[in-house]
Design an enzyme around this catalytic site. Structure first.
Site, mmCIF file in Angstrom:
data_model
loop_
_atom_site.group_PDB
_atom_site.id
_atom_site.type_symbol
_atom_site.label_atom_id
_atom_site.label_comp_id
_atom_site.label_asym_id
_atom_site.label_seq_id
_atom_site.Cartn_x
_atom_site.Cartn_y
_atom_site.Cartn_z
ATOM 1 N N CYS A 204 -3.361 4.301 7.648
ATOM 2 C CA CYS A 204 -3.614 3.746 8.979
ATOM 3 C C CYS A 204 -2.496 4.136 9.936
ATOM 4 C CB CYS A 204 -3.707 2.229 8.907
ATOM 5 S SG CYS A 204 -4.703 1.677 7.534
ATOM 6 N N ASN B 287 0.807 -1.221 0.000
ATOM 7 C CA ASN B 287 0.000 0.000 0.000
ATOM 8 C C ASN B 287 0.841 1.271 0.000
ATOM 9 O OD1 ASN B 287 0.232 -1.604 2.527
ATOM 10 N ND2 ASN B 287 -0.291 0.335 3.504
#
Ligand code: PLP
Length: 369
Positions: free
Chosen positions: A317, A144
């Site tokens: 995150c 990611n």
């Protein structure tokens, strides 16, 4: 706002929204009900199951709908046999690393599979992992943060010979590159809807029928008794539509973002001291992560945000945490560079002009910092 953060999430495609709306307004039956309203939505879920299955080259009965990539990843690790051993790569998403650490705390032996300086898992690292005799290995398909793609298909052969269950987190790869469960040779695979222009709060765990799954949500018999809870029908329908569109438009999407990425990276390379992470590695067509030593990534992000560009300083995150990215740390990127990391992840609505404007602005902002 110019949105360059598609690995964090994507906007819902209008066709996806249109497909979902009837299931929020008119078709409100419970898919487990035998009556007509129930049968209507049950059949819509089955259509979505077929659409998702077609995107990843499996049969519909291999698709378990979940609340997203996080749940699919948690569920995959929960399926590790009792008293089994686990190995995960050192660049996994927190939705793998956190449950892995929980397992470790309760006595499960956990090994980390290293990556080289280009962020790539080598066959040598896999051989080392096999020496620890794990029962399950989890290797992500595309990262990611950096966008680095692992050659999962070639890594799985050796693991299979040793009867190791293989899980891959394909959340970031889906809809950006072809993803075939069968060609990858894995046993479990996690997907998420909101990274492919579908709604948030929906995903899937794809499983090989010979792989025992341990449910983490217990209750009714939904999803073949593997994931209890009344289905999020509208989101599942949306995920199905998003999967259908991703399959039909895969090469068009790939070409669009890759073309823009080339312009972006050429512009970035004209900035003094700027490094594009893992530039030579095989990466997602839409993802570029870079750093400029001595510049604070979060500060740069906020400056760009004020000027109308939404980027990320790494994993969404992980934002807000003081330390730098564990992914860059695993790649042995030096701290001053890693702390300056900015990730650009492009999407279908981005244009060449946006890229050119961004480079122009970045040059000005970097000079002011
Ligand atoms: N795995 C990867 C690689 C991700 O990038 C993400 C989301 O950022 C997830 C898993 C979690 O997916 P979800 O947001 O659907 O829970």
């Amino acid at each position: 706002m110019i949105y360059f953060d598609h690995n964090a999430t994507t906007p819902v495609d209008v066709n996806v929204l249109e497909a979902m709306l009837p299931f929020l307004k008119d078709f409100y039956g419970n898919p487990s009900s035998l009556s007509r309203p129930g049968r209507i939505v049950h059949s819509a879920i089955n259509t979505a199951r077929e659409q998702v299955a077609a995107l990843v080259d499996v049969s519909p009965s291999q698709v378990i709908f979940t609340s997203g990539g996080t749940e699919a990843n948690n569920m995959a690790l929960a399926s590790l046999p009792l008293r089994g051993k686990l190995a995960i790569s050192s660049i996994e998403h927190p939705s793998i690393t956190e449950p892995a650490l929980r397992l470790k705390d309760s006595g499960t032996p956990l090994a980390l599979i290293s990556v080289n300086q280009s962020g790539v898992i080598t066959p040598l690292a896999i051989n080392e992992a096999i020496n620890n005799k794990p029962n399950m290995v989890s290797i992500m398909l595309a990262n990611n943060e950096t966008g680095i793609i692992q050659d999962v298909a070639s890594l799985t052969q050796k693991l299979k010979e040793n009867n190791i269950t293989i899980h891959t987190d394909a959340v970031q790869a889906l809809g950006k590159i072809p993803v075939s469960f069968r060609q990858l040779g894995v046993d479990l695979m996690s997907l998420s809807s909101h990274k492919i222009y579908g709604p948030k709060g929906c995903g899937a765990l794809i499983f090989d029928k010979n792989t025992p799954i341990r449910a983490i949500l217990l209750g009714g018999g939904q999803e073949q008794n593997l994931r209890a809870g009344t289905e999020n029908v509208a989101a599942i329908v949306g995920f199905g539509k998003a999967a259908e569109l991703a399959k039909n438009e895969l090469s068009k999407r790939h070409e669009h973002v890759e073309g823009l990425k080339k312009i972006l990276e050429a512009g970035l390379m004209s900035i003094t001291h700027l490094t594009i992470f893992a530039q030579q590695a095989t990466r997602l067509p839409n993802t570029t992560q870079f750093g400029i030593p001595g510049i604070d990534g979060e500060m740069l992000l906020m400056k760009l945000d004020k000027k109308g560009f939404a980027v990320s300083s790494g994993s969404a995150c992980a934002s807000g945490s003081e330390s730098f990215s564990p992914v860059l740390s695993a790649m042995k990127i030096e701290e001053a560079l890693a702390k300056s990391a900015i990730r650009i992840s492009l999407g279908m609505q981005n244009t060449k002009k946006e890229i050119i404007d961004f480079i122009e602005l970045l040059k000005i902002v970097v000079n002011q910092l």
